[in-house]
Design a protein around this motif. Structure first.
Motif, short mmCIF file in Angstrom:
data_model
loop_
_atom_site.label_atom_id
_atom_site.label_comp_id
_atom_site.label_asym_id
_atom_site.label_seq_id
_atom_site.Cartn_x
_atom_site.Cartn_y
_atom_site.Cartn_z
N GLY A 86 41.56 29.94 35.28
CA GLY A 86 40.85 28.67 35.33
C GLY A 86 39.33 28.86 35.32
O GLY A 86 38.60 28.08 35.92
N TYR A 87 38.89 29.92 34.67
CA TYR A 87 37.48 30.29 34.55
C TYR A 87 36.84 30.71 35.87
O TYR A 87 35.63 30.77 35.99
CB TYR A 87 36.67 29.19 33.84
N ASP A 88 37.67 31.03 36.86
CA ASP A 88 37.18 31.68 38.07
C ASP A 88 37.12 33.17 37.79
O ASP A 88 37.69 33.66 36.81
CB ASP A 88 38.12 31.42 39.25
N THR A 89 36.47 33.90 38.68
CA THR A 89 36.44 35.35 38.54
C THR A 89 37.50 35.97 39.45
O THR A 89 37.84 35.38 40.50
CB THR A 89 35.06 35.94 38.93
N PRO A 90 38.01 37.14 39.11
CA PRO A 90 38.94 37.82 40.02
C PRO A 90 38.32 38.05 41.40
O PRO A 90 38.99 37.87 42.42
CB PRO A 90 39.24 39.14 39.32
N ASP A 91 37.04 38.41 41.44
CA ASP A 91 36.36 38.62 42.72
C ASP A 91 36.39 37.38 43.60
O ASP A 91 36.72 37.44 44.78
CB ASP A 91 34.89 39.00 42.50
N ASP A 92 36.02 36.24 43.02
CA ASP A 92 35.97 35.00 43.79
C ASP A 92 37.34 34.62 44.34
O ASP A 92 37.48 34.24 45.50
CB ASP A 92 35.42 33.85 42.94
N LEU A 93 38.35 34.73 43.49
CA LEU A 93 39.71 34.36 43.93
C LEU A 93 40.24 35.33 44.98
O LEU A 93 40.90 34.89 45.94
CB LEU A 93 40.65 34.29 42.73
N PHE A 94 39.96 36.60 44.82
CA PHE A 94 40.44 37.57 45.80
C PHE A 94 39.74 37.36 47.15
O PHE A 94 40.39 37.38 48.19
CB PHE A 94 40.23 39.00 45.29
N GLU A 95 38.44 37.12 47.12
CA GLU A 95 37.71 36.85 48.36
C GLU A 95 38.23 35.59 49.04
O GLU A 95 38.41 35.56 50.26
CB GLU A 95 36.21 36.73 48.09
N ALA A 96 38.49 34.55 48.28
CA ALA A 96 39.03 33.30 48.84
C ALA A 96 40.41 33.55 49.46
O ALA A 96 40.73 33.04 50.53
CB ALA A 96 39.10 32.22 47.78
N TYR A 97 41.23 34.35 48.77
CA TYR A 97 42.56 34.66 49.29
C TYR A 97 42.44 35.46 50.59
O TYR A 97 43.15 35.17 51.58
CB TYR A 97 43.37 35.42 48.26
N LEU A 98 41.56 36.46 50.63
CA LEU A 98 41.39 37.25 51.84
C LEU A 98 40.92 36.38 52.99
O LEU A 98 41.34 36.59 54.14
CB LEU A 98 40.40 38.38 51.60
N ASP A 99 40.08 35.40 52.70
CA ASP A 99 39.63 34.48 53.75
C ASP A 99 40.82 33.75 54.38
O ASP A 99 40.88 33.58 55.60
CB ASP A 99 38.64 33.46 53.20
N THR A 100 41.80 33.34 53.56
CA THR A 100 42.97 32.64 54.10
C THR A 100 43.87 33.60 54.87
O THR A 100 44.44 33.22 55.89
CB THR A 100 43.79 31.95 53.00
N VAL A 101 43.99 34.83 54.40
CA VAL A 101 44.82 35.83 55.10
C VAL A 101 44.26 36.14 56.47
O VAL A 101 44.97 36.15 57.47
CB VAL A 101 44.96 37.13 54.26
#
Length: 104
Positions: A86-101
């Motif tokens: 969705g035009y996000d970066t892998p870095d941004d999505l991974f960081e957001a996921y880690l925040d939820t974890v």
């Protein structure tokens, strides 16, 4: 384990460099091995390999580069927006996921 929360699955090819990966299953991580000569089973991985080849051309040994250079290549690659994300970066999505974890 937290590791299994972050990494639910790992898919690799059948190279000897991945022989030890199945040991991660004891931590609850599912490990899958693609069939030989079946790159279509790992399409996103193949796409990332093509992006990486911008830095390390095919046929050139990765050993010709320093660890710092390889990390920079990975950082640069992971900061590129992807249509498939969705035009996000892998870095941004991974960081957001880690925040939820780690918030859980």
């Amino acid at each position: 384990s937290q590791f299994a929360t972050v990494f639910k699955t790992i898919t690799a090819d059948n190279g000897t460099e991945f022989a030890e990966l199945s040991q991660l299953e004891r931590y609850g991580i599912m490990v899958y091995f693609a069939h030989p000569y079946s790159s279509y089973e790992r399409t996103q991985n193949e796409r990332h390999n093509r992006i990486f080849r911008k830095y390390v051309p095919k046929g050139k040994s990765i050993e010709n580069y320093s660890a710092e250079q390889i990390l920079w290549f990975a950082e640069d690659t992971n900061s590129l927006p992807r249509k498939s994300l969705g035009y996000d970066t892998p870095d941004d999505l991974f960081e957001a996921y880690l925040d939820t974890v780690y918030a859980a």
